[in-house]
Design a protein around this motif. Structure first.
Motif, PDB file in Angstrom:
ATOM      1  N   UNK A   8     -19.640  -7.143   2.990  1.00  0.00           N
ATOM      2  CA  UNK A   8     -19.092  -6.004   3.876  1.00  0.00           C
ATOM      3  C   UNK A   8     -18.327  -6.892   3.825  1.00  0.00           C
ATOM      4  N   UNK A   9     -18.182  -7.897   4.556  1.00  0.00           N
ATOM      5  CA  UNK A   9     -17.502  -8.902   5.221  1.00  0.00           C
ATOM      6  C   UNK A   9     -16.295  -9.112   4.254  1.00  0.00           C
ATOM      7  N   UNK A  10     -16.366  -9.095   3.000  1.00  0.00           N
ATOM      8  CA  UNK A  10     -15.607  -9.528   1.781  1.00  0.00           C
ATOM      9  C   UNK A  10     -14.995  -7.910   1.992  1.00  0.00           C
ATOM     10  N   UNK A  11     -15.662  -7.623   1.268  1.00  0.00           N
ATOM     11  CA  UNK A  11     -15.228  -5.449   1.408  1.00  0.00           C
ATOM     12  C   UNK A  11     -13.649  -5.276   2.818  1.00  0.00           C
ATOM     13  N   UNK A  12     -14.055  -6.207   4.212  1.00  0.00           N
ATOM     14  CA  UNK A  12     -13.134  -5.596   5.086  1.00  0.00           C
ATOM     15  C   UNK A  12     -12.401  -6.585   5.035  1.00  0.00           C
ATOM     16  N   UNK A  13     -12.612  -7.541   4.808  1.00  0.00           N
ATOM     17  CA  UNK A  13     -11.233  -8.527   4.810  1.00  0.00           C
ATOM     18  C   UNK A  13     -10.401  -7.834   3.150  1.00  0.00           C
ATOM     19  N   UNK A  14     -10.632  -7.464   2.273  1.00  0.00           N
ATOM     20  CA  UNK A  14      -9.853  -7.072   1.232  1.00  0.00           C
ATOM     21  C   UNK A  14      -9.426  -5.935   1.953  1.00  0.00           C
ATOM     22  N   UNK A  15      -9.280  -4.861   2.582  1.00  0.00           N
ATOM     23  CA  UNK A  15      -8.887  -4.449   3.255  1.00  0.00           C
ATOM     24  C   UNK A  15      -7.610  -4.371   3.891  1.00  0.00           C
ATOM     25  N   UNK A  16      -8.085  -5.711   4.888  1.00  0.00           N
ATOM     26  CA  UNK A  16      -7.345  -5.967   6.087  1.00  0.00           C
ATOM     27  C   UNK A  16      -6.120  -6.895   5.253  1.00  0.00           C
ATOM     28  N   UNK A  17      -6.505  -7.106   3.924  1.00  0.00           N
ATOM     29  CA  UNK A  17      -5.228  -8.214   3.731  1.00  0.00           C
ATOM     30  C   UNK A  17      -4.682  -6.989   3.447  1.00  0.00           C
ATOM     31  N   UNK A  18      -5.492  -6.026   2.324  1.00  0.00           N
ATOM     32  CA  UNK A  18      -4.147  -5.005   1.731  1.00  0.00           C
ATOM     33  C   UNK A  18      -3.575  -4.405   2.979  1.00  0.00           C
ATOM     34  N   UNK A  19      -3.476  -4.132   3.579  1.00  0.00           N
ATOM     35  CA  UNK A  19      -3.560  -3.221   5.024  1.00  0.00           C
ATOM     36  C   UNK A  19      -2.126  -4.666   5.227  1.00  0.00           C
ATOM     37  N   UNK A  20      -2.477  -5.720   5.021  1.00  0.00           N
ATOM     38  CA  UNK A  20      -1.243  -6.252   6.645  1.00  0.00           C
ATOM     39  C   UNK A  20       0.086  -6.271   4.953  1.00  0.00           C
ATOM     40  N   UNK A  21      -0.341  -7.142   4.254  1.00  0.00           N
ATOM     41  CA  UNK A  21       0.842  -7.318   3.255  1.00  0.00           C
ATOM     42  C   UNK A  21       0.934  -5.590   2.593  1.00  0.00           C
ATOM     43  N   UNK A  22       0.965  -4.065   2.832  1.00  0.00           N
ATOM     44  CA  UNK A  22       1.196  -2.817   3.077  1.00  0.00           C
ATOM     45  C   UNK A  22       2.852  -3.222   4.645  1.00  0.00           C
ATOM     46  N   UNK A  23       1.968  -3.995   5.256  1.00  0.00           N
ATOM     47  CA  UNK A  23       2.548  -3.401   6.427  1.00  0.00           C
ATOM     48  C   UNK A  23       4.051  -4.520   6.696  1.00  0.00           C
ATOM     49  N   UNK A  24       4.048  -5.572   5.569  1.00  0.00           N
ATOM     50  CA  UNK A  24       4.755  -6.653   5.735  1.00  0.00           C
ATOM     51  C   UNK A  24       5.599  -6.149   4.386  1.00  0.00           C
ATOM     52  N   UNK A  25       4.767  -5.407   3.165  1.00  0.00           N
ATOM     53  CA  UNK A  25       6.319  -4.894   2.759  1.00  0.00           C
ATOM     54  C   UNK A  25       7.387  -4.035   2.821  1.00  0.00           C
ATOM     55  N   UNK A  26       6.842  -2.908   3.723  1.00  0.00           N
ATOM     56  CA  UNK A  26       7.033  -2.536   4.474  1.00  0.00           C
ATOM     57  C   UNK A  26       8.042  -2.117   5.820  1.00  0.00           C
ATOM     58  N   UNK A  27       7.823  -3.455   6.388  1.00  0.00           N
ATOM     59  CA  UNK A  27       8.704  -4.313   7.249  1.00  0.00           C
ATOM     60  C   UNK A  27       9.537  -4.992   6.397  1.00  0.00           C
ATOM     61  N   UNK A  28       9.835  -5.248   5.158  1.00  0.00           N
ATOM     62  CA  UNK A  28      10.816  -5.714   4.526  1.00  0.00           C
ATOM     63  C   UNK A  28      11.181  -5.014   3.600  1.00  0.00           C
TER      64      UNK A  28
END
Length: 115
Positions: A8-28
């Motif tokens: 569960x932790x691994x899945x949540x961490x991967x989803x959080x990382x993916x969302x953060x990367x998408x937010x950074x890409x959108x800001x960039x």
């Protein structure tokens, strides 16, 4: 299928990382759009910062490229600034280093040498 806490932790961490990367890409991408288009150049690849220095989209945060660029916070984070779009502009990495060193004369500032 049974879920273990580690799964569960691994899945949540991967989803959080993916969302953060998408937010950074959108800001960039949004900050990139603030840079000026250069006539005759593909605006998806090359643009110019406010100082007229050329930047290349793929060279974001590259310190070794002459076209490297980064975020420049108009109000620095240590003075209460943040990563809101209004507070960030694209700036060629060399220009940012000159600014940090105190050797930067912005094209937007009045220059009395030429008067």
């Amino acid at each position: 299928m049974q879920w273990h806490n580690g799964d569960k932790f691994s899945l949540v961490f991967k989803l959080f990382k993916l969302m953060t990367m998408n937010l950074q890409r959108n800001l960039q991408d949004l900050v990139w759009e603030k840079a000026a288009r250069i006539p005759g150049m593909d605006p998806g690849l090359f643009r110019a910062d406010e100082e007229g220095s050329m930047i290349r989209k793929t060279d974001f945060n590259s310190e070794i490229s002459i076209y490297g660029w980064c975020y420049f916070h108009l109000k620095p984070v240590w003075e209460g600034g943040n990563d809101d779009l209004w507070n960030i502009k694209p700036l060629n990495y060399v220009n940012k280093l000159l600014n940090i060193a105190g050797c930067f004369n912005s094209l937007n500032e009045e220059n009395f040498i030429w008067d």
